[in-house]
Enzyme design. Structure first.
Site, PDB file in Angstrom:
ATOM      1  N   SER A 106       5.642  -9.978   5.929  1.00 22.00           N
ATOM      2  CA  SER A 106       5.035 -11.299   6.117  1.00 22.00           C
ATOM      3  C   SER A 106       6.128 -12.375   6.127  1.00 22.00           C
ATOM      4  CB  SER A 106       3.965 -11.513   5.038  1.00 22.00           C
ATOM      5  OG  SER A 106       3.205 -12.653   5.311  1.00 22.00           O
ATOM      6  N   HIS A 120       1.295 -10.946  10.834  1.00 20.15           N
ATOM      7  CA  HIS A 120      -0.189 -11.036  10.809  1.00 20.15           C
ATOM      8  C   HIS A 120      -0.663 -11.350  12.234  1.00 20.15           C
ATOM      9  CE1 HIS A 120      -0.276 -11.183   6.369  1.00 20.15           C
ATOM     10  NE2 HIS A 120       0.719 -12.046   6.442  1.00 20.15           N
ATOM     11  N   GLU A 167      -0.575  -6.595  11.057  1.00 14.54           N
ATOM     12  CA  GLU A 167      -0.628  -6.163   9.659  1.00 14.54           C
ATOM     13  C   GLU A 167      -0.516  -4.641   9.582  1.00 14.54           C
ATOM     14  OE1 GLU A 167      -4.079  -7.975   7.843  1.00 14.54           O
ATOM     15  OE2 GLU A 167      -3.240  -9.992   8.101  1.00 14.54           O
TER      16      GLU A 167
END
Lengths: 290, 290
Positions: free
Chosen positions: A136, A178, A205
């Site tokens: 992330s 994401h 993800e």
């Protein structure tokens, strides 16, 4: 900041951006592969949880890497710039065979680590063969140019992606995470068309790109990696578009790649899982010249 | 993109960002110094007017450099990406001793030149000793990270500076131009605190920073160069600020420097005109490691 030089007798370590939301309880396929790459039962993993404000984040990852058999896991709870001078943390980094950056906020990472001895050591150790993975926010910060924020949209708009300087472990790509889950194609298209030398990587993800020392990456995980290559772009309205206006971008190349697919960042070519990779004639460091 | 490598027997050429609005009719002090540096009566100047949409821009500068005694002035009217493959333009660049980028729009420059043979050649020739000057948009594009746009404000606000990848002739600095005239301190503070390894340079109109191969620059012209050094920054609220909110940035160092002042980008130290410069022990390329 650009990647540190590789010495004559070294091979650069892998750079492994993960799209966030990866499986942390069942198979932990991505973490397992990272530990194996870092030496398996001899692995020495340093966890940097700076992107996160939650105290549990670093502890969670430390436990995962211990569970997966790493010989040693060190947690570096760096929360402010002054912590970057802590000699204990520098020692921990010096003995690591793999470094892991957790998720959170990528501007927290860049404002705390940027220009410190910790940032410098991560770059140098990666050039000397230490593998660096990040999820992330920890994925976004890896490249020279990082996406700091922006809009969710499938179409590119002026100003849709705001950039900031990252850690500089690679300067061939710009990374978004994401990706499908947060509808970020538009901002990746905007980001990579600012300057077509950058290859855009949109990582879903529970998915990672394992970027090897020769500049070829492999997709690992349950989602896809989207590659945006603007090198043949014939037109961009970026410079003349008003705030928030839709952009005209002509002749972009896009690849959406599932597990096992590979992409050669030097020659800008995608390969299916069963296809022979024509290994790039140039060493990865040559990417920097383009 | 980062600066090209300097070969063992070469010295990097100067990198000369000019703040725009420079005197083009009277003394032409900055252009004169650029021509002298590039060989004076033996100078061979290549003018790249791509940032501008006005046909006259490139011609104006060509005339200035001829008037100032350059032996040869070549105009490369690159208006689209396909022009970057023109072998005549590549030859012109190959024989240049100085390269000049005009003003206009820096995103026009990055979207047209980015990732092409022209961009690569500018970087490589600079590493081999060719001097590169640019004014206004042509100044902004010189660094690895460029300010693409933003607000006029004296206080730093979240989102006040939008960044994009530049040409990468230097990665020690981020450059803003028309600095005092357009009230851009706020956006430079924002830009350089994204990641404190960057030194912010705010360059006034009719003013230039002549950045030498050792990483020391000298101020030339009628205005000032403002340096923002965030390396000792102890706190930045950048990562937690809402859109457009004022930022808290603690312990920034700022220098405002007039003609003749010098600044050492390696050791982050300012010198008055009559002060002895302690030349940096490190070669300029070492800046990249920090």
């Amino acid at each position: 900041m650009c990647p540190a030089q590789v010495n004559a007798n070294s091979t650069r370590g892998y750079v492994i951006p993960i799209g966030g939301g990866e499986d942390r309880v069942k198979e932990r396929h991505i973490h397992r592969r990272f530990v194996e790459l870092s030496g398996g039962r001899a692995a020495n993993i340093a966890v940097i949880p700076t992107a996160s404000e939650l105290e549990t984040t670093g502890l969670d990852y430390s436990r995962i890497f211990s569970d997966l058999g790493a010989a040693q896991v060190d947690l570096l709870p760096i929360a402010r710039r002054a912590d970057c001078d802590n000699p204990r943390y520098l020692e921990m980094l010096d003995r690591a065979t793999g470094i892991f950056l957790t998720g959170g906020n990528q501007l927290r990472l860049s404002t705390i680590l940027g220009g410190t001895g910790i940032a410098q050591r991560i770059r140098r150790h990666n050039a000397a063969g230490v593998h660096v993975a990040g999820t992330s926010a920890g994925a976004s910060i890896m490249s020279e140019h990082m996406i700091a924020g922006g809009d969710s949209n499938s179409a590119p708009l002026e100003g849709a992606a705001s950039l900031a300087p990252g850690l500089g472990l690679t300067n061939a790509v710009i990374i978004d995470q994401h990706f499908t889950q947060r509808n970020r194609l538009g901002r990746l298209l905007s980001a990579s068309s600012y300057n077509p030398f950058l290859i855009g990587l949109g990582i879903d993800e529970d998915t990672a790109a394992f970027i090897g020392p020769e500049g070829v990456f492999e997709v690992v995980g349950s989602g896809t990696v989207t590659v945006v290559d603007a090198s043949d772009q014939t037109h961009s309205s970026m410079w003349e578009a008003g705030p928030g206006q839709p952009l005209t971008l002509l002749d972009l190349k896009v690849h959406v790649m599932g597990e096992g697919c590979r992409y050669d960042l030097v020659n800008r070519r995608a390969y299916l899982p069963d296809e022979q990779t024509a290994f790039c004639a140039l060493p990865y460091d040559k990417v920097r010249s383009y």
